[in-house]
Design a protein around this motif. Structure first.
Motif, PDB file in Angstrom:
ATOM      1  N   PRO A 175       0.885  -1.508   0.079  1.00  0.00           N
ATOM      2  CA  PRO A 175      -0.235  -0.076  -0.247  1.00  0.00           C
ATOM      3  C   PRO A 175       1.302   1.181   0.100  1.00  0.00           C
ATOM      4  CG  PRO A 175       0.348  -0.797   2.299  1.00  0.00           C
ATOM      5  CD  PRO A 175       1.018  -1.557   0.729  1.00  0.00           C
ATOM      6  N   GLY A 176       0.199   2.945  -0.544  1.00  0.00           N
ATOM      7  CA  GLY A 176       0.537   3.402   0.005  1.00  0.00           C
ATOM      8  C   GLY A 176       0.479   4.921  -0.105  1.00  0.00           C
ATOM      9  N   PHE A 177       0.570   6.126   0.028  1.00  0.00           N
ATOM     10  CA  PHE A 177       0.494   7.210   0.432  1.00  0.00           C
ATOM     11  C   PHE A 177      -0.402   8.144  -0.989  1.00  0.00           C
ATOM     12  CE2 PHE A 177       3.541   8.160   4.319  1.00  0.00           C
ATOM     13  CZ  PHE A 177       2.548   7.451   5.050  1.00  0.00           C
ATOM     14  N   VAL A 178      -1.080   8.536  -0.481  1.00  0.00           N
ATOM     15  CA  VAL A 178      -1.105   8.790  -1.951  1.00  0.00           C
ATOM     16  C   VAL A 178      -1.696  11.102  -2.008  1.00  0.00           C
ATOM     17  CG1 VAL A 178      -2.776   7.303  -3.204  1.00  0.00           C
ATOM     18  CG2 VAL A 178      -4.347   8.847  -1.101  1.00  0.00           C
ATOM     19  N   PRO A 179      -1.938  11.413  -2.992  1.00  0.00           N
ATOM     20  CA  PRO A 179      -1.123  13.139  -2.119  1.00  0.00           C
ATOM     21  C   PRO A 179      -2.206  13.806  -1.395  1.00  0.00           C
ATOM     22  CG  PRO A 179      -1.269  12.601  -5.168  1.00  0.00           C
ATOM     23  CD  PRO A 179      -1.697  11.240  -3.717  1.00  0.00           C
ATOM     24  N   SER A 180      -3.255  13.124  -1.099  1.00  0.00           N
ATOM     25  CA  SER A 180      -4.411  13.616  -0.534  1.00  0.00           C
ATOM     26  C   SER A 180      -3.415  13.271   1.144  1.00  0.00           C
ATOM     27  CB  SER A 180      -5.525  13.054   0.159  1.00  0.00           C
ATOM     28  OG  SER A 180      -5.910  11.737   0.494  1.00  0.00           O
ATOM     29  N   ALA A 181      -2.462  12.197   1.626  1.00  0.00           N
ATOM     30  CA  ALA A 181      -2.177  12.032   2.906  1.00  0.00           C
ATOM     31  C   ALA A 181      -1.189  13.312   3.026  1.00  0.00           C
ATOM     32  CB  ALA A 181      -1.763  10.887   2.225  1.00  0.00           C
ATOM     33  N   GLY A 182      -0.584  12.945   1.844  1.00  0.00           N
ATOM     34  CA  GLY A 182       0.546  14.488   1.646  1.00  0.00           C
ATOM     35  C   GLY A 182       0.189  15.736   2.198  1.00  0.00           C
ATOM     36  N   GLU A 183      -0.972  15.780   1.436  1.00  0.00           N
ATOM     37  CA  GLU A 183      -1.596  17.555   2.147  1.00  0.00           C
ATOM     38  C   GLU A 183      -1.867  17.154   3.244  1.00  0.00           C
ATOM     39  OE1 GLU A 183      -4.668  16.987  -0.694  1.00  0.00           O
ATOM     40  OE2 GLU A 183      -3.890  17.339  -2.198  1.00  0.00           O
ATOM     41  N   TRP A 184      -2.675  15.639   3.745  1.00  0.00           N
ATOM     42  CA  TRP A 184      -3.248  16.164   5.401  1.00  0.00           C
ATOM     43  C   TRP A 184      -1.582  16.579   6.005  1.00  0.00           C
ATOM     44  CZ3 TRP A 184      -1.326  13.158  10.060  1.00  0.00           C
ATOM     45  CH2 TRP A 184      -1.893  12.675  11.218  1.00  0.00           C
ATOM     46  N   PHE A 238      -2.406   6.351 -11.786  1.00  0.00           N
ATOM     47  CA  PHE A 238      -1.339   7.133 -11.443  1.00  0.00           C
ATOM     48  C   PHE A 238      -0.194   7.546 -12.208  1.00  0.00           C
ATOM     49  CE2 PHE A 238      -2.257   2.758  -8.346  1.00  0.00           C
ATOM     50  CZ  PHE A 238      -2.142   3.963  -7.304  1.00  0.00           C
ATOM     51  N   PRO A 239      -1.133   8.772 -12.785  1.00  0.00           N
ATOM     52  CA  PRO A 239      -0.331   9.626 -13.236  1.00  0.00           C
ATOM     53  C   PRO A 239       0.704  10.349 -12.807  1.00  0.00           C
ATOM     54  CG  PRO A 239      -2.073  11.153 -12.732  1.00  0.00           C
ATOM     55  CD  PRO A 239      -2.348   9.789 -11.606  1.00  0.00           C
ATOM     56  N   ASP A 240       0.642  11.329 -12.346  1.00  0.00           N
ATOM     57  CA  ASP A 240       2.216  11.480 -11.115  1.00  0.00           C
ATOM     58  C   ASP A 240       3.119  10.541 -11.049  1.00  0.00           C
ATOM     59  OD1 ASP A 240       0.403  14.103 -12.306  1.00  0.00           O
ATOM     60  OD2 ASP A 240      -0.735  14.185 -10.625  1.00  0.00           O
ATOM     61  N   TRP A 241       4.213  11.009 -11.036  1.00  0.00           N
ATOM     62  CA  TRP A 241       5.939  10.503 -10.463  1.00  0.00           C
ATOM     63  C   TRP A 241       6.175  11.271  -9.544  1.00  0.00           C
ATOM     64  CZ3 TRP A 241      11.174  12.066 -10.398  1.00  0.00           C
ATOM     65  CH2 TRP A 241      11.666  11.952  -9.651  1.00  0.00           C
ATOM     66  N   GLU A 242       5.943  10.637  -7.773  1.00  0.00           N
ATOM     67  CA  GLU A 242       5.649  10.627  -6.872  1.00  0.00           C
ATOM     68  C   GLU A 242       5.470  11.743  -6.496  1.00  0.00           C
ATOM     69  OE1 GLU A 242      10.412   9.768  -5.918  1.00  0.00           O
ATOM     70  OE2 GLU A 242      10.062   7.707  -7.030  1.00  0.00           O
ATOM     71  N   PRO A 243       4.351  12.285  -6.717  1.00  0.00           N
ATOM     72  CA  PRO A 243       3.726  13.448  -5.906  1.00  0.00           C
ATOM     73  C   PRO A 243       3.898  13.437  -4.477  1.00  0.00           C
ATOM     74  CG  PRO A 243       1.960  11.849  -6.505  1.00  0.00           C
ATOM     75  CD  PRO A 243       3.471  11.632  -6.862  1.00  0.00           C
ATOM     76  N   VAL A 244       3.705  12.004  -3.509  1.00  0.00           N
ATOM     77  CA  VAL A 244       3.709  13.057  -2.275  1.00  0.00           C
ATOM     78  C   VAL A 244       5.166  12.985  -1.651  1.00  0.00           C
ATOM     79  CG1 VAL A 244       3.281  11.833   0.089  1.00  0.00           C
ATOM     80  CG2 VAL A 244       1.579  11.456  -1.888  1.00  0.00           C
ATOM     81  N   HIS A 245       6.477  12.412  -2.140  1.00  0.00           N
ATOM     82  CA  HIS A 245       7.840  12.964  -1.713  1.00  0.00           C
ATOM     83  C   HIS A 245       7.665  14.703  -1.993  1.00  0.00           C
ATOM     84  CE1 HIS A 245       8.534   8.489  -2.700  1.00  0.00           C
ATOM     85  NE2 HIS A 245      10.278   8.821  -2.414  1.00  0.00           N
ATOM     86  N   ARG A 246       7.155  15.350  -3.293  1.00  0.00           N
ATOM     87  CA  ARG A 246       7.828  16.419  -3.385  1.00  0.00           C
ATOM     88  C   ARG A 246       6.919  16.958  -2.751  1.00  0.00           C
ATOM     89  NH1 ARG A 246       9.675  17.043  -8.381  1.00  0.00           N
ATOM     90  NH2 ARG A 246      10.182  15.461  -9.384  1.00  0.00           N
ATOM     91  N   ILE A 247       5.179  16.674  -2.602  1.00  0.00           N
ATOM     92  CA  ILE A 247       4.911  17.342  -1.474  1.00  0.00           C
ATOM     93  C   ILE A 247       5.436  17.513  -0.531  1.00  0.00           C
ATOM     94  CG2 ILE A 247       2.380  17.609   0.287  1.00  0.00           C
ATOM     95  CD1 ILE A 247       0.696  16.212  -2.404  1.00  0.00           C
ATOM     96  N   LEU A 248       5.914  16.350   0.267  1.00  0.00           N
ATOM     97  CA  LEU A 248       6.155  16.678   1.753  1.00  0.00           C
ATOM     98  C   LEU A 248       7.568  17.430   1.513  1.00  0.00           C
ATOM     99  CD1 LEU A 248       6.575  12.718   3.002  1.00  0.00           C
ATOM    100  CD2 LEU A 248       4.882  14.702   3.660  1.00  0.00           C
ATOM    101  N   PHE A 249       8.253  17.149   0.136  1.00  0.00           N
ATOM    102  CA  PHE A 249      10.100  18.001   0.690  1.00  0.00           C
ATOM    103  C   PHE A 249       9.718  19.448   0.520  1.00  0.00           C
ATOM    104  CE2 PHE A 249      12.072  13.798  -1.038  1.00  0.00           C
ATOM    105  CZ  PHE A 249      11.950  12.995   0.012  1.00  0.00           C
ATOM    106  N   LYS A 250       9.071  19.798  -0.630  1.00  0.00           N
ATOM    107  CA  LYS A 250       9.139  20.905  -0.814  1.00  0.00           C
ATOM    108  C   LYS A 250       8.606  21.543   0.552  1.00  0.00           C
ATOM    109  CE  LYS A 250       7.844  20.874  -5.548  1.00  0.00           C
ATOM    110  NZ  LYS A 250       7.391  21.170  -6.574  1.00  0.00           N
ATOM    111  N   ASN A 251       7.558  20.930   1.361  1.00  0.00           N
ATOM    112  CA  ASN A 251       7.239  21.816   2.949  1.00  0.00           C
ATOM    113  C   ASN A 251       7.972  21.641   4.089  1.00  0.00           C
ATOM    114  OD1 ASN A 251       4.087  23.327   2.178  1.00  0.00           O
ATOM    115  ND2 ASN A 251       4.663  21.591   0.838  1.00  0.00           N
TER     116      ASN A 251
END
Length: 280
Positions: free
Chosen positions: A148-157, A210-223
């Motif tokens: 399983p894995g995080f999706v972008p909404s998890a990164g936003e949380w 899954f249209p985007d490459w490593e979106p949660v990595h990017r959400i986390l790291f940019k913040n």
């Protein structure tokens, strides 16, 4: 409070003069430790050993993204900090271990996190997620490709809650099909999974889901949120608890991440105090 290990006496993790309990949350690193599908295998050579030199010295060749490790923002997002540039408070602090059991390819979402930890999380917490997948950690497609894995909404949380470090017992800060394992940049490493995913999902195309490459990595790291991958060890013993965490990496110049010894610390009596820095 003490035990002998190979004839040498040490204090114990759960019984020691400090009155603290130490829980190892890291998988072992070593020869043939499970590895991400496109990394070179770990190599360990004894340069000196006792029969030869009277001393043991070893040389290791490894990616830093092996076993339990922390990613620097620069691992994925160009122009962001390397591991030696991240201030030390981001490798230590209070936090929680939340239970979010998940099965093959299931998503970890904003709603999952809110239900499991929304009432417990505090700003600047370390948040560790226990999905149960640390129990199948091994050199296998199941662990690295079907987790399983995080999706972008998890990164936003995580951003909304002002978390400072995220950790989890799966292979990446993203769903595996949002990495090079799936239809992304540098992939797919395992093209045969496309048809398996279509059958599992009821006919969905993995490129659309899954249209985007490593979106949660990017959400986390940019913040400014760091990510710990492949958490394991005694994670079950501290799940559902608030702990203090220590997770220091090497002071590696321009490092993209680092293998760490992730430790959860509990003070049952609340009597231990960090020193004030008084002169002696």
């Amino acid at each position: 409070m003490t035990k002998k290990i190979r004839g040498v006496t040490f204090e114990e993790n759960l019984s020691n003069s400090m009155g603290l309990e130490f829980y190892n949350l890291s998988h072992r690193f070593g020869y043939q430790s499970p590895n991400w599908p496109y990394f070179e295998d770990v190599k360990i050579e004894r340069i000196h050993y006792h029969a030869k030199s009277g001393v043991l010295s070893q040389r290791i060749t490894t990616s830093m993204h092996n076993t339990t490790h922390i990613d620097a923002p620069a691992h994925v997002v160009q122009g962001t900090p390397f591991i030696d540039e991240v201030p030390l408070p981001h490798f230590f602090g209070s936090g929680i271990v939340a239970s979010i059991p998940k099965k093959k390819w299931e998503s970890i979402t904003y709603d999952d996190l809110e239900k499991a930890a929304g009432s417990a999380v505090r700003p600047r917490d370390v948040v560790i997620v226990n999905t149960g997948w640390h129990k199948v950690y091994e050199d296998s497609e199941d662990y690295f490709c079907r987790a399983p894995g995080f999706v972008p909404s998890a990164g936003e949380w995580f951003v909304e809650k002002k978390v400072k470090v995220v950790g989890h017992d799966t292979q990446a800060n993203d769903h595996p099909l949002a990495t090079a394992i799936g239809p992304q940049r540098n992939g797919p490493l395992h093209p045969h999974l496309a048809e398996e995913y279509k059958a599992w999902s009821g006919g969905h195309d993995w490129k659309e889901d899954f249209p985007d490459w490593e979106p949660v990595h990017r959400i986390l790291f940019k913040n400014g949120i760091l990510g710990i991958e492949n958490v394991g060890g005694d994670i079950d013993k501290v799940t559902g608890k608030r702990c203090t965490f220590a997770l220091f990496p090497w002071n590696w110049e321009r490092g993209d991440g680092c293998i760490i010894r992730l430790v959860a610390i509990v003070d049952p009596k609340g009597a231990y105090r960090i020193e004030k820095g008084e002169k002696f």
